[in-house]
Design a protein around this motif. Structure first.
Motif, PDB file in Angstrom:
ATOM      1  N   THR B  71       0.647  -1.344  -0.004  1.00  0.00           N
ATOM      2  CA  THR B  71      -0.077  -0.115   0.128  1.00  0.00           C
ATOM      3  C   THR B  71       0.958   1.158  -0.126  1.00  0.00           C
ATOM      4  O   THR B  71       1.914   1.053   0.419  1.00  0.00           O
ATOM      5  CB  THR B  71      -0.982   0.089   1.254  1.00  0.00           C
ATOM      6  OG1 THR B  71      -0.252   0.325   2.315  1.00  0.00           O
ATOM      7  CG2 THR B  71      -1.821  -1.149   1.563  1.00  0.00           C
ATOM      8  N   GLU B  72       0.105   2.183  -0.319  1.00  0.00           N
ATOM      9  CA  GLU B  72       0.942   3.650  -0.287  1.00  0.00           C
ATOM     10  C   GLU B  72       1.526   3.963   1.124  1.00  0.00           C
ATOM     11  O   GLU B  72       2.543   4.699   1.292  1.00  0.00           O
ATOM     12  CB  GLU B  72       0.009   4.806  -0.663  1.00  0.00           C
ATOM     13  CG  GLU B  72      -0.565   4.830  -2.017  1.00  0.00           C
ATOM     14  CD  GLU B  72      -1.892   3.973  -1.936  1.00  0.00           C
ATOM     15  OE1 GLU B  72      -1.976   2.807  -1.687  1.00  0.00           O
ATOM     16  OE2 GLU B  72      -2.885   4.775  -2.354  1.00  0.00           O
ATOM     17  N   ILE B  73       0.790   3.498   2.037  1.00  0.00           N
ATOM     18  CA  ILE B  73       1.289   3.827   3.484  1.00  0.00           C
ATOM     19  C   ILE B  73       2.655   3.254   3.664  1.00  0.00           C
ATOM     20  O   ILE B  73       3.391   3.762   4.144  1.00  0.00           O
ATOM     21  CB  ILE B  73       0.138   3.292   4.424  1.00  0.00           C
ATOM     22  CG1 ILE B  73      -1.358   3.574   4.068  1.00  0.00           C
ATOM     23  CG2 ILE B  73       0.584   3.634   5.832  1.00  0.00           C
ATOM     24  CD1 ILE B  73      -1.764   4.847   4.167  1.00  0.00           C
ATOM     25  N   LYS B  74       2.556   1.986   3.607  1.00  0.00           N
ATOM     26  CA  LYS B  74       3.996   1.105   3.614  1.00  0.00           C
ATOM     27  C   LYS B  74       4.903   1.903   2.650  1.00  0.00           C
ATOM     28  O   LYS B  74       6.178   2.044   3.209  1.00  0.00           O
ATOM     29  CB  LYS B  74       3.688  -0.256   3.464  1.00  0.00           C
ATOM     30  CG  LYS B  74       4.868  -1.198   3.808  1.00  0.00           C
ATOM     31  CD  LYS B  74       4.450  -2.655   3.617  1.00  0.00           C
ATOM     32  CE  LYS B  74       5.779  -3.398   4.104  1.00  0.00           C
ATOM     33  NZ  LYS B  74       5.217  -4.571   4.345  1.00  0.00           N
ATOM     34  N   PHE B 112      -1.831   5.399  11.143  1.00  0.00           N
ATOM     35  CA  PHE B 112      -1.989   6.077  10.060  1.00  0.00           C
ATOM     36  C   PHE B 112      -3.242   6.789   9.801  1.00  0.00           C
ATOM     37  O   PHE B 112      -4.408   6.225  10.416  1.00  0.00           O
ATOM     38  CB  PHE B 112      -1.796   5.602   8.666  1.00  0.00           C
ATOM     39  CG  PHE B 112      -2.556   4.307   8.313  1.00  0.00           C
ATOM     40  CD1 PHE B 112      -2.304   3.063   8.793  1.00  0.00           C
ATOM     41  CD2 PHE B 112      -3.606   4.742   7.431  1.00  0.00           C
ATOM     42  CE1 PHE B 112      -3.252   1.826   8.664  1.00  0.00           C
ATOM     43  CE2 PHE B 112      -4.476   3.531   7.439  1.00  0.00           C
ATOM     44  CZ  PHE B 112      -4.363   2.292   7.758  1.00  0.00           C
TER      45      PHE B 112
END
Lengths: 423, 248
Positions: B71-74, B112
């Protein structure tokens, strides 16, 4: 499937709209349920129940009515099924889980309203729910603000609703009020059925509903195993079906499934071994609202518990079976139902404590808090849940959504990132 | 041996390629209406030992070319940590979403926050407002900085804010003042999102909006911490994905 058109027509169903609804379900069901690999064989019964959702069960309800039995429709886990059964009636949870008839519903309800309430109106107003059309009595309840106001409008503009008053506080006065409401509901059911509720019938009904709860508790407890022997969406489906299926048959089939699950546990079969374990907490997930569970499980997590009205709140706690008089039985019923920890109560510490307890018992790696849009009680109570879980070091993700699919992409990103985080 | 990350965002697609020495080359292109086609062109005649996809189009790219997705978060956590080793908090304001991420000392995601279904306060919001005020997106930040006095903007919804801007123009308000008010509104919203995950010194500001000088200044003042802004703030996610490709 047998031809049920005549039956639907006689119930006043809008056949064209109803066809569209029924045609929409199989492809979704295929993707979410049937395409799972290594499913328990005993799920085939529940698949049949869904495929026959507006067929076989409706036919059974008509046969029951032909013999003089009443059908009662309700929307909430507070409505005591025992009393309906003791009066020779059958209780069904009414359809409120899909974006059906919203255009109709929005003519008389505000747009910014919980989708569950809008859906209940939508199904009735667009005449696509044969359960609704089979009912001799619709029972509402004063839980949240949205519902209690909506029943006024449903009564005036759509169909009369018998409303049970639910206290907001579990005080002595609150308990008195609730017991009184339970007694009034008994009288109402006697009036609807033309039959006096006697101690033996009520005892049998209490035992039967308890047996249903015991079967669901057994299923829930098996999911505490690592890995869980059944997917979360299959377990949720069974919890949803519990609201409208034939009780004795349902209990038998859940127990058959549990026997199979015990064999799977012996062999170590079930969800992926390293999958993080997740609990859903919050608003009900009514058939066919499988959006969030499906996203969670297709993001690699194993859903092991639903802290929800379609889940723990439905089958936690039993009614005492030793009441020797109708009065004592009604008190036992009132006691059990008032234990339900819906967020419409204040204060509601029981729920906060229960969430922490469930998270520990099921050894979850994270909690996904599910809020239906515009559901104030669950949305606001989140703060206290978040704090309690934080204190225990349990991660929580809050998702607020409705029955639409347009936000699935964003939800998937957040759920996947949450799963990465707790893995 | 080359490892690549591709970040398929709503407005831009970024490709980052790392060689043995961790030297990076990158390309950023517009997403357009056929992102898959753009990705194909971007990847043509390139060979990698590993390719990881991220961004909203990650699954689409995964099905066609990528080895895996994150994901973008990671991806942002990995990328921001590599560019700024002291990073503990990340703010990404992209085309269609805003993310606030808190990471631990080892770079693992701790918490997040993301905006949900609407694009309030994102790059898209600024784009729409720039157009309403007849600015190029590159210039709206500088213009806002020159404003003598901000106008308070009440709406964060892109549609409502646009009509609010229109009525302010009709009232004769100077467009610089409106631009500053819009930036302040985004800053307020972003600030509370960051506070929910907790702001720890070492705040990396990434995404297209990180290039905006007014946002930089307002955020720094509101949050009271220094901002670490990558040289190319739009590449952080793709770099994170490339680093993940190398690691796995």
């Amino acid at each position: 499937m047998a031809d049920y058109c005549k039956m639907w027509e006689s119930l006043g169903i809008n056949l064209e709209a109803h066809d569209q609804l029924l045609n929409a379900i199989p492809p979704i069901y295929q993707q979410i349920f049937l395409d799972q690999i290594n499913r328990p064989q005993a799920m085939s019964y529940f698949d049949m129940v869904v495929m026959e959702i507006h067929g076989l069960r409706i036919q059974e309800l008509q046969e029951h009515k032909a013999k003089g039995g009443a059908v009662v429709g309700s929307f909430c886990v507070y409505v005591p099924e025992e009393i309906v059964l003791a009066a020779g009636g059958l209780n069904v949870g009414l359809c409120a889980g899909a974006e059906i008839g919203f255009d109709e519903a929005e003519k008389i309800l505000p747009r910014n309203l919980c989708p569950l309430i809008k859906s209940a109106f939508g199904f009735k107003m667009s005449r696509v729910c044969p359960y609704f059309e089979s009912c001799d009595l619709i029972v509402g309840e004063n839980t949240c603000d949205g519902k209690k106001k909506a029943w006024e409008i449903m009564t005036e503009d759509v169909v009369p609703v018998y409303t049970m008053d639910i206290p907001q506080v579990k005080s002595e006065k609150g308990k008195e009020l609730w017991l009184d409401e339970v007694k009034k509901f008994k009288e109402k059911m006697e009036e609807v059925s033309g039959k006096k509720i006697e101690v033996d019938e009520l005892a049998k009904a209490i035992k039967l509903v308890n047996d249903k709860r015991r079967a669901l508790q057994r299923l829930s407890n098996l999911r505490k195993n690592k890995p869980s022997p059944i997917s979360g969406r299959d377990a949720l489906l069974i919890e949803e079906i519990a609201f409208y299926d034939d009780n004795p048959r349902f209990i038998e089939k859940v127990n058959v499934l549990c026997d199979e699950l015990e064999e799977r546990i012996e062999k170590g079969e079930g969800s992926k071994k390293d999958a993080p374990r997740v609990m859903i907490s919050g608003c009900p997930m009514v058939i066919p609202n499988w959006k969030l569970p499906f996203i969670i499980e297709s993001s690699g997590a194993s859903l092991v518990c639903e802290e929800s009205c379609t889940g723990q709140r439905y089958f936690e706690d039993l009614v005492a079976e030793d009441g020797g008089s109708v009065g004592a039985q009604l008190e036992a019923i009132a006691d059990r139902y008032l234990k339900i920890d819906c967020s419409c109560f204040t204060p509601n510490q029981e729920r906060i404590d229960n969430i922490v307890k469930l998270a520990k018992e099921f050894e979850v790696d994270g909690v996904i808090y599910n809020v239906l849009q515009f559901c104030d009680p669950y949305a606001v109570e989140y703060r206290r849940v978040e704090k309690a879980l934080e204190k225990e070091g349990i991660s929580v993700l809050r998702i607020e959504t409705d029955y639409g699919q347009e936000d699935s992409g964003q939800i998937k990103t957040r759920v996947e990132a949450f799963v990465e985080m707790i893995s | 041996m080359k490892f690549a990350g591709i970040d398929v965002g709503s407005r831009t697609i970024a490709l980052a390629v790392l060689d043995e020495n961790d030297d990076m080359e990158y390309v950023i292109v517009d997403t357009g209406h056929q992102p898959l086609k753009i990705c194909k062109e971007l990847l043509r005649e390139r060979e990698f030992s590993g390719l990881i996809a991220t961004g909203y189009g990650r699954h689409m790219v995964h099905a066609e070319f990528a080895d895996d997705v994150i994901t973008e978060i990671k991806a942002f956590a990995l990328g921001a940590k590599a560019l700024h080793p002291s990073c503990r908090t990340i703010l990404d304001i992209g085309g269609q979403d805003t993310k606030a991420i808190s990471i631990d000392a080892d770079g693992g995601v701790k918490d997040f926050e993301m905006n949900d279904r609407c694009a309030a306060g994102t790059g898209k919001f600024l784009e729409v407002m720039a157009k309403a005020l007849s600015y190029e997106i590159e210039d709206i930040g500088g213009a806002a900085l020159s404003a003598p006095k901000p106008v308070k903007i009440n709406s964060m919804c892109t549609v409502f804010a646009e009509s609010e801007v229109t009525s302010l123009i009709a009232r004769g308000e100077a467009r610089e003042n409106i631009a500053l008010g819009l930036h302040q509104a985004i800053c307020e919203r972003t600030g509370s999102m960051l506070k929910r995950v907790g702001i720890v010194e070492g705040l990396v500001f990434a995404g297209g909006v990180a290039k905006n000088v007014c946002m930089q200044k307002l955020l720094k003042r509101k949050l009271g911490v220094n901002l670490l802004i990558p040289k190319e703030p739009q590449i952080v996610g793709a770099l994170g994905a490339a680093l993940y490709a190398k690691k796995s």
